[in-house]
Design an enzyme around this catalytic site. Structure first.
Site, PDB file in Angstrom:
ATOM      1  N   VAL A 116       2.250   8.649  20.243  1.00  0.00           N
ATOM      2  CA  VAL A 116       3.016   8.717  18.688  1.00  0.00           C
ATOM      3  C   VAL A 116       4.186   9.481  19.568  1.00  0.00           C
ATOM      4  O   VAL A 116       4.514  10.266  20.386  1.00  0.00           O
ATOM      5  CB  VAL A 116       2.541   9.874  17.957  1.00  0.00           C
ATOM      6  CG1 VAL A 116       3.069  10.494  16.441  1.00  0.00           C
ATOM      7  CG2 VAL A 116       1.036   9.054  17.021  1.00  0.00           C
ATOM      8  N   THR A 119      10.058  11.888  17.583  1.00  0.00           N
ATOM      9  CA  THR A 119      11.256  11.049  16.986  1.00  0.00           C
ATOM     10  C   THR A 119      10.540  11.484  15.394  1.00  0.00           C
ATOM     11  O   THR A 119      11.138  11.529  13.907  1.00  0.00           O
ATOM     12  CB  THR A 119      12.016  10.421  17.219  1.00  0.00           C
ATOM     13  OG1 THR A 119      11.830   9.353  17.854  1.00  0.00           O
ATOM     14  CG2 THR A 119      13.183  10.802  18.438  1.00  0.00           C
ATOM     15  N   GLY A 218       9.583  -1.773  21.539  1.00  0.00           N
ATOM     16  CA  GLY A 218      10.826  -1.329  22.885  1.00  0.00           C
ATOM     17  C   GLY A 218      12.010  -0.796  21.837  1.00  0.00           C
ATOM     18  O   GLY A 218      11.770  -0.614  20.432  1.00  0.00           O
ATOM     19  N   CYS A 251      14.601   3.996  15.267  1.00  0.00           N
ATOM     20  CA  CYS A 251      14.997   3.207  16.649  1.00  0.00           C
ATOM     21  C   CYS A 251      15.635   2.265  15.823  1.00  0.00           C
ATOM     22  O   CYS A 251      16.595   1.302  16.361  1.00  0.00           O
ATOM     23  CB  CYS A 251      14.270   3.066  17.302  1.00  0.00           C
ATOM     24  SG  CYS A 251      12.597   1.826  16.884  1.00  0.00           S
ATOM     25  N   GLU A 341      21.488   3.077  23.768  1.00  0.00           N
ATOM     26  CA  GLU A 341      21.210   3.817  22.565  1.00  0.00           C
ATOM     27  C   GLU A 341      21.225   4.884  22.173  1.00  0.00           C
ATOM     28  O   GLU A 341      21.065   5.540  23.333  1.00  0.00           O
ATOM     29  CB  GLU A 341      19.994   3.881  22.797  1.00  0.00           C
ATOM     30  CG  GLU A 341      19.134   3.841  21.122  1.00  0.00           C
ATOM     31  CD  GLU A 341      17.287   3.776  20.852  1.00  0.00           C
ATOM     32  OE1 GLU A 341      16.856   3.455  20.477  1.00  0.00           O
ATOM     33  OE2 GLU A 341      16.892   4.379  21.866  1.00  0.00           O
ATOM     34  N   LEU A 419       7.573  -1.382  15.352  1.00  0.00           N
ATOM     35  CA  LEU A 419       8.636  -2.567  15.095  1.00  0.00           C
ATOM     36  C   LEU A 419       8.810  -3.474  16.102  1.00  0.00           C
ATOM     37  O   LEU A 419       9.232  -2.734  17.192  1.00  0.00           O
ATOM     38  CB  LEU A 419      10.480  -2.727  14.538  1.00  0.00           C
ATOM     39  CG  LEU A 419      10.538  -1.328  13.146  1.00  0.00           C
ATOM     40  CD1 LEU A 419      11.633  -1.351  13.579  1.00  0.00           C
ATOM     41  CD2 LEU A 419       9.187  -1.624  12.322  1.00  0.00           C
TER      42      LEU A 419
END
Length: 495
Positions: A116, A119, A218, A251, A341, A419
């Site tokens: 986990v 964020t 990722g 993300c 990112e 995801l």
């Protein structure tokens, strides 16, 4: 000595959790659809009732994001998820092909390990607990140390709600003494059958190196292209809503805005009107220094912070009401820090001549830390959407907020907080992970072709000829025989 004792206790706790959860999962594997649905509904109810309190705990403990947005994520990870998966077949015969006489039967994977991130510490725990039990698996969580209390509380609430509705005790566990030794122990212990990893690149890579099946995701480095036919006010509104949602901690949130020269001024004015602040080159450099440490690694103190907090930390002045900070960039890579990112309220801003140049730039940005994840495009040109669908990502999000679109809140994608980025991003799946990724499928297959008679005739024809080599067979006869055998094989589908 204290650290040594803590590590020993941490590893022992992890072993106990795994053993207990494995025993519980063996019981859960016998449950019916009705029993599982009753359990899931009670977990959803508990998540709804505690959505706000868990959100407050997460913000207080980590400092990331906003309470109202984390509460939304907690509800989305429960109620919205349940609506999507309620009718999903995960038990018994889940598909039957009566023509080809094949039945598919679902079996649970076993015990899962859930990693986990800090964020999304409570929503991810809720989501993974629900999809685990929907597919009759147990799960033990490894929380991020900086989000231990809120993740542990979310896991405990899910466990208690599940048990109250009939699930075996210990079906959901969570490490209370996190350490690298404990995480490694859980990854590699025999009880764990599969790892679901959501977190930083190093953690996901470690999960894939544990020697067992893993579903890891990722990072995202999502480019957002505003094309000349776009509804500019709506596009800007979507991007700001996405980037400010929980202060950019999802993300799938946009990281760079790409605009064509012909609408550059219009887009910039619209951003300013809606709360965007374009930093000067000097201000961009100041903010970049605060955002990153050790090259382009995100500074945890800047993750999920408001534009005001970031500006104040960097020593720059911005107008009251500013929602996002934008810094113009001329390239991608080490010399252009905002091309990486940024899980916070900062965006890179690029200007290109046309959509072809936008395509090339998008690929460079994706290869700079987001390949396989997502891309966002705002356009009224469907043909252009199909051009962008060729890019190396698995979510092409059109005319929507990327954060909400990627997780399935504003699109028809599966509701998920894991995801997949496919093989391009080093993931085992390119999907939004659902309970269907957490089952094994048996297949019962009846014979529908008479294999034995075909084999006998083929063998007899060949045997008769080979057993009598003195017959003086001509080349034409040999050729005819070969053609007969090939024809027979084709009919059977073996050639």
């Amino acid at each position: 000595m204290e650290n040594f004792d803590y590590d020993l206790q941490s590893v022992q706790e992890t072993r106990n959790l795994a053993r207990q959860a494995k025993l519980a999962q063996a019981e859960l594997a016998k449950f019916s659809c009705e029993q599982i649905d009753k359990i899931i509904r009670n977990m959803v109810k508990a998540a709804e009732e505690n959505a706000v309190s868990l959100a407050k705990m997460a913000v207080e403990e980590t400092g990331f994001g906003k309470v109202e947005d984390k509460a939304f994520k907690n509800r989305f990870a429960s109620s919205e998820l349940y609506e999507f998966i309620q009718a999903m077949p995960t038990i018994g015969v889940i598909r039957e092909d009566k023509v080809n006489k094949v039945m598919e039967i679902a079996e649970p994977v076993g015990l899962l390990m859930g990693i986990v991130p800090s964020t999304n510490p409570t929503s991810t725990a809720i989501y993974k607990s629900i999809i685990a039990l929907k597919s009759r698996n147990g799960i033990v969580f490894s929380p991020h140390p900086s989000a231990l209390k809120c993740t542990y509380q979310a896991a405990k609430l899910m466990h208690d709600a599940a048990v109250a509705a009939g699930a075996p005790a210990n079906i959901i566990g969570c490490i209370s003494k996190p350490s690298m030794d404990a995480t490694n122990e859980l990854m590699k212990c025999n009880e764990v059958a599969m790892i679901i990893a959501t977190g930083g690149s190093a953690m996901v890579k470690a999960a894939y190196s544990a020697g067992k099946p893993a579903l890891g995701v990722g990072p995202g480095n999502v480019p957002a292209f505003i094309e000349r036919t776009a509804n500019v006010p709506k596009a800007v509104s979507n991007i700001i809503a996405s980037k400010t949602f929980d202060n950019g901690t999802i993300c799938a949130s946009e990281q760079s805005v790409i605009v064509e020269e012909c609408i550059r001024d219009q887009v910039m004015e619209e951003f300013k009107r809606q709360g965007g602040y374009f930093m000067t080159p000097a201000e961009t450099a100041q903010v970049s220094k605060k955002l990153f440490i050790k090259g382009h690694a995100m500074n945890a103190k800047m993750v999920g912070r408001s534009a005001q907090v970031i500006a104040e930390t960097a020593g720059i002045s911005i107008p009251a009401g500013t929602k996002v900070l934008l810094g113009e960039q001329q390239g991608v890579g080490e010399e252009y820090p905002l091309s990486y990112e940024k899980l916070t309220t900062v965006l890179a801003f690029y200007t290109v001549k046309d959509w072809q140049e936008a395509c090339d730039l998008s690929i460079r940005l994706l290869n700079n830390g987001g390949v396989g994840h997502s891309i966002s495009i705002h356009t009224e040109n469907h043909d252009l959407v199909m051009k962008f669908s060729e890019k190396p990502v698995f979510r092409i999000l059109v005319n929507t907020s990327s954060s909400q679109g990627g997780v399935g809140a504003s699109t028809g994608l599966s509701p998920a907080f894991t995801l997949g980025c496919g093989t391009w991003g080093g993931s085992a799946t390119s999907d939004n992970v659902t309970p269907m990724h957490l089952i094994n499928i048996k297949r019962v297959a009846y014979g529908i072709k008479d294999f034995t008679s075909n084999t006998s005739s083929t063998y007899s024809a060949c045997s008769a000829q080979s057993s009598n080599p003195s017959n003086g067979i001509s080349e034409d006869q040999i050729q005819n025989l070969v053609e007969e055998v090939l024809t027979l094989l084709k009919k059977r589908g073996d050639y």
